[in-house]
Design a protein around this motif. Structure first.
Motif: not given
Length: 118
Positions: A24-29
């Motif tokens: 997953a891309s993005g820091s919300i993972f």
């Protein structure tokens, strides 16, 4: 928007094992629950396993005891270890982010095909 990329599928004999990955891309993972889904030919997509942000897993009855879901928040990656596979597990496998209702809330990726031969 978070992008999800599934990998690790392939052709395996009944009784064999496969490990799927979901990057997953993005820091919300790290703050979201995640789930693995699958869609067999002619059937609706079904939820296979979920994992909470803190790591608590849940499984569909059909895979309980055979599949293990895990996540590595540092790598923004989720995994699905699939053991004792049978032909009924043949499907395209997808991952997604789950919202507070436990439903898929992200865009669907291309998935990864798992084919189990008898």
């Amino acid at each position: 928007q978070v992008q999800l990329v599934e990998s690790g599928g392939g052709l395996v004999q009944a009784g064999g094992s496969v490990r799927l990955s979901c990057a997953a891309s993005g820091s919300i993972f790290s703050i979201n629950a995640m789930g693995w889904y699958r869609q067999a030919p002619g059937k609706q997509r079904e939820l296979v396993a979920t994992i909470a942000a803190g790591g608590k897993p849940n499984y569909a009855d059909s895979v309980k005891g055979r599949f293990t879901i895990s996540r590595d928040n540092a790598k923004n990656t989720m995994y699905l270890q699939m053991n004792s596979l049978n032909p009924e597990d043949t499907a395209v496998y997808y991952c997604n982010i789950l919202n507070y209702l436990g439903r898929a809330s992200g865009s669907w990726g291309q998935g990864t095909q798992v084919t189990v031969s008898s």
